[in-house]
Design an enzyme around this catalytic site. Sequence first.
Site, PDB file in Angstrom:
ATOM      1  N   LYS A  18       6.246  -9.417 -82.826  1.00 46.35           N
ATOM      2  CA  LYS A  18       5.300  -8.339 -82.536  1.00 46.35           C
ATOM      3  C   LYS A  18       3.907  -8.822 -82.932  1.00 46.35           C
ATOM      4  CE  LYS A  18       3.044  -4.708 -83.429  1.00 46.35           C
ATOM      5  NZ  LYS A  18       1.606  -4.907 -83.173  1.00 46.35           N
ATOM      6  N   GLU A  42       3.555 -11.662 -96.514  1.00 46.44           N
ATOM      7  CA  GLU A  42       2.337 -12.395 -96.905  1.00 46.44           C
ATOM      8  C   GLU A  42       1.193 -11.417 -96.732  1.00 46.44           C
ATOM      9  OE1 GLU A  42      -0.788 -13.595 -97.004  1.00 46.44           O
ATOM     10  OE2 GLU A  42      -0.708 -15.197 -95.491  1.00 46.44           O
ATOM     11  N   CYS A  87      -6.728 -15.146 -94.765  1.00 44.21           N
ATOM     12  CA  CYS A  87      -6.032 -14.499 -95.889  1.00 44.21           C
ATOM     13  C   CYS A  87      -6.322 -15.198 -97.205  1.00 44.21           C
ATOM     14  CB  CYS A  87      -4.546 -14.360 -95.614  1.00 44.21           C
ATOM     15  SG  CYS A  87      -3.756 -15.901 -95.185  1.00 44.21           S
ATOM     16  N   GLU A  99      -9.220  -6.353-100.889  1.00 39.87           N
ATOM     17  CA  GLU A  99      -9.527  -7.313 -99.839  1.00 39.87           C
ATOM     18  C   GLU A  99     -10.441  -6.660 -98.805  1.00 39.87           C
ATOM     19  OE1 GLU A  99      -6.248  -8.522 -97.208  1.00 39.87           O
ATOM     20  OE2 GLU A  99      -6.828 -10.579 -97.690  1.00 39.87           O
TER      21      GLU A  99
END
Length: 494
Positions: A188, A264, A299, A398
């Site tokens: 996906k 992750e 990331c 983040e």
Amino acid sequence: MDISQIETLRRLPVAPARHVIDGALHDASDGQVMQVVSPINGQSLTTLPRGTDADAQAAITSARCAFDDGRWSERSPAERKKVLLKWADLIEAQALELAVLGVRENGTEIAMALKAEPLSAVATIRYYAEAIDKLYGEIAPTAPGTLGLVHREPAGVVGAIVPWNFPLMIGAWKLGPALAAGCSVVLKPAETASLTLLRIAELALDAGLPPGVLNVVTGEGGTVGAAIAESMDVDVLVFTGSGATGRRLLEASARSNLKRVYLELGGKSPNVVFADAPNLDEAVKVTANGIFRNSGQVCIAGTRLLVERSIHDVFVEKLKTFSEAMTVGDPLDPATTAGAVNSQRQLQQNLEFVAEARAAGRKIVTGGTQILQDTGGYYMAPTIVTGVQPTDRLAQHEVFGPVLAVQPFDSEDEAVTLANGTDYGLAAAVWTSNLSRAHRMVRRIRAGIVHVNTYGGSDLTVPLGGVGQSGNGHDKSLHAFDKYLDLKTAWFKL
Ligand code: ADP
């Protein structure tokens, strides 16, 4: 590769995309589509199927059948290797086309996208294809009269849910080991980065991957992603994305079949610069690139600069000069060093972080604004914020944008406390000429990877994964196989 082709490729019309399910192309079961908006200019690029629950179920059923009848899972590793190497060759032959298409969809600067996207996917697929016929099982050191064999078997149907920042690279980190191991996959992609993954799934069929072994279903996370996560027929779920979604996936696993979930989830990675850094100018350059390339949509980006107080002002001044000289803009210009922010929503979020920092009295040393509005695209100036406090949202959460939070420190212990002072633990860096200190810091910083006198650039041979709320499990390296190969013991009385 002829990069003069970029100008031609950027103008090619893009046909409406279709799911790849059971070896064929499909629209959404109810015919619904979603617009793909290019962050380069805010214009519609094409459409994607807005996948339904029925589409996801069809893909899962196809993957389940493909796995259970052994059309791929029971092929010899050497045969799987052959198909995967052919697939890598086909992707390589279209690397420029794929890179440009991906950039038109997600805004990463082409210089980075070329290496980090198709070519990285090619290298990853080759690495796992080459490895799979070199992995052996084990014979256990058992007592006489017994024999213990440890087999490694493909884990089954893998659901892979991936983000928009590096769809091919991160996609290949999951697909390479999963397919080499003999698993079937339902992938996906993110709503704003699906086109290149659909293309490579078609190339996989051309390479001889049997139908149903790799299915790609596009659409919204809450529909298609949720259906995969809730399925009783998906054995392993691998994910890269936000912590909020990661939590939902764990809940979905608990509600359904307890499928294994590997997450992750990004980070708030500290980049720690001591006054004895071997070369301050190099540290400045790498620090800026480590947060501002791809507009901070990485990331492992070094989003927190912790800098020893004695060099704080000079370092920040050099960083400001370097950052202001970076070329932000058209991501299809090979000279661009930071392309577009992926979406209007993401840009808005970035600006909100800056507004909050400003309101709290933090100093915006440079940037903090949207730029190039006349293009219609989503661009943001590299942004440096000083005086950030450990409890600020900017120090704890983040951003996923080109916003660097700077904090001074006075001692090694304080640097460690600040570095470890978030819920995350993905990446970090230490800049020092002191070898003992470098080793101490590597041990003391809580992170999946600690760079020394550099940032980023590690290759496929080393694992990537986080601790704490950055997730679990590892992409890259041979360790990635652990997610896709189950151990089975055979115990004999002789
Ligand atoms: P971001 O905020 O960076 O887009 P997300 O975690 O929302 O991060 O997205 C990463 C991937 O997770 C995307 O493919 C997205 O469609 C998918 N996703 C989002 N919400 C869900 C959900 N509820 N269930 C499963 N997948 C989801």
